[in-house]
Motif scaffolding. Structure first.
Motif, PDB file in Angstrom:
ATOM      1  N   SER A  99       5.951   9.229 -10.173  1.00  0.00           N
ATOM      2  CA  SER A  99       5.367  10.318  -9.397  1.00  0.00           C
ATOM      3  C   SER A  99       5.170   9.941  -7.935  1.00  0.00           C
ATOM      4  O   SER A  99       5.283  10.783  -7.059  1.00  0.00           O
ATOM      5  N   GLU A 100       4.855   8.671  -7.659  1.00  0.00           N
ATOM      6  CA  GLU A 100       4.681   8.261  -6.265  1.00  0.00           C
ATOM      7  C   GLU A 100       5.949   7.574  -5.743  1.00  0.00           C
ATOM      8  O   GLU A 100       6.394   7.807  -4.641  1.00  0.00           O
ATOM      9  N   ILE A 101       6.500   6.701  -6.573  1.00  0.00           N
ATOM     10  CA  ILE A 101       7.621   5.878  -6.130  1.00  0.00           C
ATOM     11  C   ILE A 101       8.623   5.804  -7.273  1.00  0.00           C
ATOM     12  O   ILE A 101       8.256   5.606  -8.423  1.00  0.00           O
ATOM     13  N   ARG A 104       0.836  -1.199   0.000  1.00  0.00           N
ATOM     14  CA  ARG A 104       0.000   0.000   0.000  1.00  0.00           C
ATOM     15  C   ARG A 104       0.871   1.248   0.000  1.00  0.00           C
ATOM     16  O   ARG A 104       1.717   1.427   0.881  1.00  0.00           O
ATOM     17  N   ILE A 105       0.652   2.088  -1.006  1.00  0.00           N
ATOM     18  CA  ILE A 105       1.304   3.390  -1.035  1.00  0.00           C
ATOM     19  C   ILE A 105       0.239   4.416  -0.716  1.00  0.00           C
ATOM     20  O   ILE A 105      -0.749   4.520  -1.440  1.00  0.00           O
ATOM     21  N   ASN A 106       0.424   5.134   0.362  1.00  0.00           N
ATOM     22  CA  ASN A 106      -0.593   6.082   0.834  1.00  0.00           C
ATOM     23  C   ASN A 106      -1.981   5.441   0.886  1.00  0.00           C
ATOM     24  O   ASN A 106      -2.965   6.033   0.454  1.00  0.00           O
ATOM     25  N   ASN A 130       9.103  14.529  -8.361  1.00  0.00           N
ATOM     26  CA  ASN A 130       8.904  14.648  -6.914  1.00  0.00           C
ATOM     27  C   ASN A 130       8.218  13.436  -6.298  1.00  0.00           C
ATOM     28  O   ASN A 130       7.120  13.541  -5.761  1.00  0.00           O
ATOM     29  N   PRO A 131       8.854  12.270  -6.349  1.00  0.00           N
ATOM     30  CA  PRO A 131       8.225  11.085  -5.783  1.00  0.00           C
ATOM     31  C   PRO A 131       8.154  11.188  -4.257  1.00  0.00           C
ATOM     32  O   PRO A 131       8.946  11.898  -3.644  1.00  0.00           O
ATOM     33  N   GLN A 178      16.872  14.530   0.292  1.00  0.00           N
ATOM     34  CA  GLN A 178      15.787  13.957   1.068  1.00  0.00           C
ATOM     35  C   GLN A 178      15.228  14.979   2.046  1.00  0.00           C
ATOM     36  O   GLN A 178      14.020  15.105   2.210  1.00  0.00           O
ATOM     37  N   LYS A 179      16.149  15.714   2.669  1.00  0.00           N
ATOM     38  CA  LYS A 179      15.707  16.751   3.603  1.00  0.00           C
ATOM     39  C   LYS A 179      14.955  17.848   2.870  1.00  0.00           C
ATOM     40  O   LYS A 179      13.914  18.315   3.321  1.00  0.00           O
ATOM     41  N   GLU A 180      15.485  18.258   1.710  1.00  0.00           N
ATOM     42  CA  GLU A 180      14.858  19.354   0.973  1.00  0.00           C
ATOM     43  C   GLU A 180      13.476  18.983   0.442  1.00  0.00           C
ATOM     44  O   GLU A 180      12.542  19.765   0.505  1.00  0.00           O
ATOM     45  N   ILE A 181      13.378  17.769  -0.113  1.00  0.00           N
ATOM     46  CA  ILE A 181      12.131  17.385  -0.768  1.00  0.00           C
ATOM     47  C   ILE A 181      11.197  16.665   0.194  1.00  0.00           C
ATOM     48  O   ILE A 181       9.994  16.592  -0.026  1.00  0.00           O
ATOM     49  N   GLY A 182      11.760  16.109   1.274  1.00  0.00           N
ATOM     50  CA  GLY A 182      10.941  15.448   2.286  1.00  0.00           C
ATOM     51  C   GLY A 182      10.395  14.110   1.848  1.00  0.00           C
ATOM     52  O   GLY A 182       9.289  13.738   2.201  1.00  0.00           O
ATOM     53  N   MET A 183      11.188  13.389   1.053  1.00  0.00           N
ATOM     54  CA  MET A 183      10.676  12.079   0.634  1.00  0.00           C
ATOM     55  C   MET A 183      11.218  10.991   1.564  1.00  0.00           C
ATOM     56  O   MET A 183      12.213  11.183   2.248  1.00  0.00           O
ATOM     57  N   ALA A 184      10.527   9.855   1.570  1.00  0.00           N
ATOM     58  CA  ALA A 184      10.999   8.709   2.329  1.00  0.00           C
ATOM     59  C   ALA A 184      11.878   7.868   1.415  1.00  0.00           C
ATOM     60  O   ALA A 184      11.655   7.814   0.211  1.00  0.00           O
TER      61      ALA A 184
END
Lengths: 333, 339
Positions: free
Chosen positions: A93-95, A73-75, A175-176, A204-210
């Motif tokens: 876009s998501e992953i 499950r993604i989101n 922006n995944p 990662q810090k700038e874009i906030g992705m996991a």
């Protein structure tokens, strides 16, 4: 408690080959929280790369099959239920994913710009001019010097480190929310590895992705990960935050792995023997009954060879799959 | 003090590559460009550097597998380049090699027994088949493989087992020196530890000397007693292992050491590191003067012109950096950088 962007439940991926059914990933469950970095560690054949391909739904089929009992499950949306067309929208876009070897992951007959542009045109409906402009911005973001020139280069004209940067630019272009990095620095020299790891954690810090970092290198894990899952023969044998994992490993395999790394910071004067895990990884077509690590374990008991182990909670968000987990005491080897 | 087992004197190996156009002059890759060092009996001498620094070419030149351009390499006091082919063959009994890739260095069409017999065939040793079989059984036992594996082919083995076969082959003729070219870099950590331990045990049992080529600092620190750091065909620093790791005198060594991640998150998450900018320059067109100056944080104008020579900074410790930044500026030793 922060939001879970990815939840994996009972993921099982099999390959139906001539020699029989090879279950490369065997019922693993884990999750990923917003903004965190999860490390998946394991030796070759442990199933870590198949896990990442399963998350992208890029397992070659046939011979690969993700069993229907699996859930990814993604989101909150189960991507295993999506059609191929819907999946194309989710990828990117998501992953997104970066691969170990940027030379084989990039197409040698197209320029960096046209490969980047393809992603941007498809996912963000940009025209030629806009995608070129955005491409230059992205190359600049990942620290490629002289991006206006480099965008017209072919992959062979770039060095290994630059190619990996271009791959990262491509993965980040839409922006995944989740980035999977499969051995992103294994093919690179240490000084370039340091640059790339620095870049990934900065972005990662700038874009906030996991991020899910897949690697065999425990030192890299210690450097960048928040949480770690250790895989062995297709299963997660231990999951923990990175500090506890290195300080008080609970699974004998984890402890063995940690003690078998030669340490650069140790005075090597005595040059004593390294701890080495005896034997080797069992054949995937002939896995032993019971615990799969039993034959190599230093504290194996009869029970281990008959009884299957389950990943069980041991408190503090840690999970271990061992009948006799190592104690909380001074047990570091 | 006895003479060193291996002495390399100002060795150069240059490769000719065609010019950019048909009419322009050909160019040279100076893969090994004036290297000198010596290895004593019983040493484990580490040769470390990033890809393209010439460490493998250096190893191959010492094995007389590449043509040298200039300079000399003496094994037990005799130049290996002046040997007749007969003498060279004899020397090859004493100098063996273990290659990086156990997948491509074993003939896929030979069984392990045939692979291990080949050295005896070539050197016409042990013609008596019973004696030879006994010797091969001994070899396979020494590297920790069961005798039943002698009839198997390389593809039936895992990477670690193949590397054991490669080691057994190198040991067959009881060599004095073994050139190990990245013997563990293709292996998983748990297998890597097994092979490193095996190499150490064999060194004790057979009185071996190793020239150990690697790019992994922690492996070199664990195994070697002396180290040379290479950058673009030259040695930039050479010392006893502990001295070099604790007190690096060349900015490149300093940066490399700080780039190596440590498997301990409590150290690693706090550590400051020196990030080198840019890539290793092309060996076809290395920067003038000190090859490292475009990436060096201490570089001054003189570095762009003068080629620094290796100079002694302490007994047994030599570095090719005239600026000696750590001596002039004690605060520089504390790593103050990005992060």
């Amino acid at each position: 408690m922060s939001k879970r962007v990815l939840e994996v439940e009972n993921l099982t991926t099999e390959f139906h080959v001539e020699a029989g059914i090879a279950r490369a990933v065997d019922g693993i469950s884990f999750h990923l929280e917003e903004g965190e970095t999860l490390g998946i560690v394991g030796e070759s054949g442990s199933g870590k790369s198949v896990t990442s391909l399963s998350l992208m739904r890029l397992v070659p089929c046939p011979p690969g099959v993700i069993l229907p009992s699996s859930k990814i499950r993604i989101n909150g949306q189960d991507i295993l239920k999506k059609s191929a067309r819907e999946m194309q929208k989710i990828r990117g876009s998501e992953i997104a994913m970066i691969f170990q070897d940027p030379m084989t992951a990039l197409n040698p007959v197209f320029t960096i710009g046209s490969q980047l542009g393809e992603v941007l045109k498809r996912h963000q409906n940009l025209d030629n001019n806009a995608s070129r402009k955005r491409g230059i911005e992205l190359l600049d973001l990942v620290g490629i010097p002289d991006p206006t020139q480099r965008i017209d280069n072919y992959p062979h004209q770039l060095s290994g480190g630059m190619r990996q940067r271009a791959m990262i630019a491509m993965a980040l272009s839409c922006n995944p929310k989740i980035l999977i990095a499969d051995e992103p620095t294994t093919a690179l020299d240490v000084t370039i590895q340091a640059q790339i790891l620095e870049l990934i954690s900065k972005l990662q810090k700038e874009i906030g992705m996991a991020t899910i970092l897949i690697t065999h290198d425990l030192a890299v894990v210690a450097e960048v990960c928040d949480r770690v899952a250790v895989m062995y023969c297709g299963r997660i044998v231990e999951e923990s935050n990175v500090f506890d994992l290195f300080e008080k490993p609970q699974h004998p395999y984890t402890r063995g792995l940690i003690s078998s790394i030669p340490r650069i910071e140790d005075a090597g004067a005595d040059r004593s023997e390294l701890y080495a895990i005896p034997g080797m990884v069992p054949d995937i077509h002939a896995l032993p009954d019971g615990c799969r690590f039993a034959d190599r374990c230093f504290q194996v008991e009869d029970k281990c060879r008959t009884e299957d182990t389950q990943l069980a909670d041991t408190g503090d968000g840690r999970r271990v799959s061992c009948l006799f987990p190592l104690g909380q005491g001074a047990q570091t080897a | 003090m006895s003479a060193p087992l291996l002495e390399v004197k100002n060795l150069k190996t240059h490769f000719k590559v065609p010019g950019e156009t048909f009419f322009s002059a050909s160019r040279y890759v100076k893969a090994v460009d004036g290297i000198s060092f010596s290895v004593d009996k019983g040493d484990t001498f580490g040769l470390i550097g990033e890809s393209g620094c010439g460490k493998t070419t250096l190893g191959r030149t010492i094995l007389a597998l590449e043509q040298r351009t200039e300079g000399d390499a003496l094994f037990e006091g005799r130049s290996i380049f002046s040997l007749s082919s007969k003498e060279l063959r004899k020397m090859r009994r004493d100098v063996q090699v273990i290659f990086q890739d156990p997948f491509s260095s074993l003939d896929p069409r030979m069984t392990v027994r045939q692979i291990l017999e080949e050295p005896f065939d070539i050197h016409r040793l042990l013609p008596n088949s019973a004696e030879r079989a006994q010797e091969i059984h001994k070899l396979i036992d020494v590297v920790g493989l069961p005798k039943a594996h002698l009839e198997r082919y390389p593809h039936q083995f895992s990477g670690g087992q193949r590397q054991r076969v490669g080691i057994a082959r190198a040991l067959a003729l009881k060599p004095k020196l073994i050139v190990c070219d990245e013997p563990v870099s293709a292996l998983d950590v748990s297998i890597q530890a097994q092979i490193l331990n095996l190499l150490q045990d064999l060194q004790k049992d057979f009185d071996l000397t190793y020239l150990f080529i690697a790019h992994d600092f922690s492996v070199v620190r664990h195994l070697c007693n002396k180290v040379a750091v290479m950058y673009l065909g030259r040695i930039v620093e050479i010392a006893e292992t502990d001295t070099l790791f604790e007190n690096p005198q060349h900015p490149y060594t300093e940066a490399l050491l700080s780039a190596v991640p440590v498997p301990d998150p409590s150290v690693e998450k706090k550590r400051k590191r020196i990030l080198l900018t840019g890539d290793v320059p092309s060996p076809l067109n290395p920067p003038p003067g000190c090859h490292f100056h475009p990436r060096c944080r201490y570089a001054v104008d003189a570095c762009k012109i003068d080629t620094p020579a290796l100079a002694e900074t302490a007994p047994g410790h030599r570095a090719a950096c005239p600026e000696l930044p750590f001596k002039n500026d004690p605060s520089a030793a504390a790593l103050v950088e990005i992060r």
